[in-house]
Design a protein around this motif. Sequence first.
Motif, mmCIF file in Angstrom:
data_model
loop_
_atom_site.group_PDB
_atom_site.id
_atom_site.type_symbol
_atom_site.label_atom_id
_atom_site.label_comp_id
_atom_site.label_asym_id
_atom_site.label_seq_id
_atom_site.Cartn_x
_atom_site.Cartn_y
_atom_site.Cartn_z
ATOM 1 N N GLY A 21 0.975 -1.275 -0.017
ATOM 2 C CA GLY A 21 0.048 -0.169 0.112
ATOM 3 C C GLY A 21 0.807 1.163 0.086
ATOM 4 O O GLY A 21 2.021 1.132 0.384
ATOM 5 N N SER A 22 0.359 2.493 -0.420
ATOM 6 C CA SER A 22 0.926 3.730 -0.581
ATOM 7 C C SER A 22 1.231 4.277 1.001
ATOM 8 O O SER A 22 2.177 4.896 1.223
ATOM 9 N N GLY A 23 0.402 3.775 1.824
ATOM 10 C CA GLY A 23 0.712 4.415 3.247
ATOM 11 C C GLY A 23 1.502 3.687 4.198
ATOM 12 O O GLY A 23 1.730 2.339 3.789
ATOM 13 N N SER A 24 2.278 4.340 5.054
ATOM 14 C CA SER A 24 3.164 3.540 5.878
ATOM 15 C C SER A 24 2.383 3.602 7.261
ATOM 16 O O SER A 24 1.907 4.466 7.875
ATOM 17 N N SER A 25 2.975 2.742 8.153
ATOM 18 C CA SER A 25 2.617 2.852 9.487
ATOM 19 C C SER A 25 3.012 3.886 10.212
ATOM 20 O O SER A 25 4.191 4.422 9.945
ATOM 21 N N PRO A 26 2.232 4.357 11.228
ATOM 22 C CA PRO A 26 2.797 5.603 12.046
ATOM 23 C C PRO A 26 4.131 5.051 12.665
ATOM 24 O O PRO A 26 4.698 5.890 13.038
ATOM 25 N N LEU A 27 3.965 3.768 12.811
ATOM 26 C CA LEU A 27 5.216 3.556 13.771
ATOM 27 C C LEU A 27 6.539 3.298 12.694
ATOM 28 O O LEU A 27 7.234 2.586 13.314
ATOM 29 N N SER A 28 6.449 3.598 11.672
ATOM 30 C CA SER A 28 7.727 3.300 10.908
ATOM 31 C C SER A 28 8.809 4.294 11.063
ATOM 32 O O SER A 28 8.647 5.266 11.557
ATOM 33 N N GLY A 29 10.025 3.849 11.138
ATOM 34 C CA GLY A 29 11.238 4.880 11.349
ATOM 35 C C GLY A 29 12.281 3.887 11.917
ATOM 36 O O GLY A 29 12.057 2.581 11.917
ATOM 37 N N PRO A 30 13.309 4.537 12.479
ATOM 38 C CA PRO A 30 14.332 3.745 13.147
ATOM 39 C C PRO A 30 13.805 2.929 14.138
ATOM 40 O O PRO A 30 12.975 3.004 14.967
ATOM 41 N N ALA A 31 14.518 1.536 13.989
ATOM 42 C CA ALA A 31 14.093 0.482 14.786
ATOM 43 C C ALA A 31 13.952 0.790 16.291
ATOM 44 O O ALA A 31 13.474 0.401 17.230
ATOM 45 N N GLU A 32 15.225 1.404 16.883
ATOM 46 C CA GLU A 32 15.623 1.665 18.089
ATOM 47 C C GLU A 32 14.645 2.787 18.764
ATOM 48 O O GLU A 32 14.170 2.498 19.524
ATOM 49 N N THR A 33 14.369 3.655 17.795
ATOM 50 C CA THR A 33 13.512 4.801 18.064
ATOM 51 C C THR A 33 11.953 4.007 18.331
ATOM 52 O O THR A 33 11.044 4.360 19.381
ATOM 53 N N VAL A 34 11.481 3.365 17.248
ATOM 54 C CA VAL A 34 10.197 2.625 17.639
ATOM 55 C C VAL A 34 10.172 1.564 18.758
ATOM 56 O O VAL A 34 9.062 1.701 19.391
ATOM 57 N N MET A 35 11.186 1.167 19.070
ATOM 58 C CA MET A 35 11.153 0.134 20.247
ATOM 59 C C MET A 35 11.127 1.266 21.588
ATOM 60 O O MET A 35 10.276 0.777 22.287
ATOM 61 N N ILE A 36 11.735 2.311 21.488
ATOM 62 C CA ILE A 36 11.515 3.017 22.671
ATOM 63 C C ILE A 36 10.055 3.409 22.643
ATOM 64 O O ILE A 36 9.609 3.519 23.903
ATOM 65 N N TYR A 37 9.493 3.857 21.831
ATOM 66 C CA TYR A 37 8.032 4.277 21.574
ATOM 67 C C TYR A 37 7.235 3.054 22.341
ATOM 68 O O TYR A 37 6.550 3.162 23.177
ATOM 69 N N ARG A 38 7.412 1.801 21.560
ATOM 70 C CA ARG A 38 6.622 0.683 21.967
ATOM 71 C C ARG A 38 6.818 0.474 23.533
ATOM 72 O O ARG A 38 6.085 0.088 24.316
ATOM 73 N N THR A 39 7.774 0.492 24.026
ATOM 74 C CA THR A 39 8.298 -0.017 25.425
ATOM 75 C C THR A 39 7.742 1.161 26.321
ATOM 76 O O THR A 39 7.413 0.758 27.484
#
Length: 102
Positions: free
Chosen positions: A18-36
């Motif tokens: 799809g043309s849209g990307s997940s709002p949680l796309s980005g650098p893996a480390e940053t996304v992990m900080i967010y998720r945690t």
Amino acid sequence: MKKFVILAAGIALLTGCGSGSSPLSGPAETVMIYRTNCLNCHGSELQGRMDEQSNLQQVGQRMSQEDIAAKITAGGNLMPPFAERLTPEEIDQLAAWLAEKK
């Protein structure tokens, strides 16, 4: 049967393109900080779960990177401070990523 499997695989691949990307796309480390640290209150799609202010999908339109970093550090309203939980580097990384959400 082989044609069915190939067709199903092709459909699965196209569905993920799809043309849209997940709002949680980005650098893996940053996304992990967010998720945690942030996901419980701000949601898996940055949609917010507490009130209107907890929606981060376009937080970069209403707050600067510096303001976001200050909010993460000190907290406010319903948000707890993260100064003792995250390093200054992690806060800056998260704030830069969130400031891009416009």
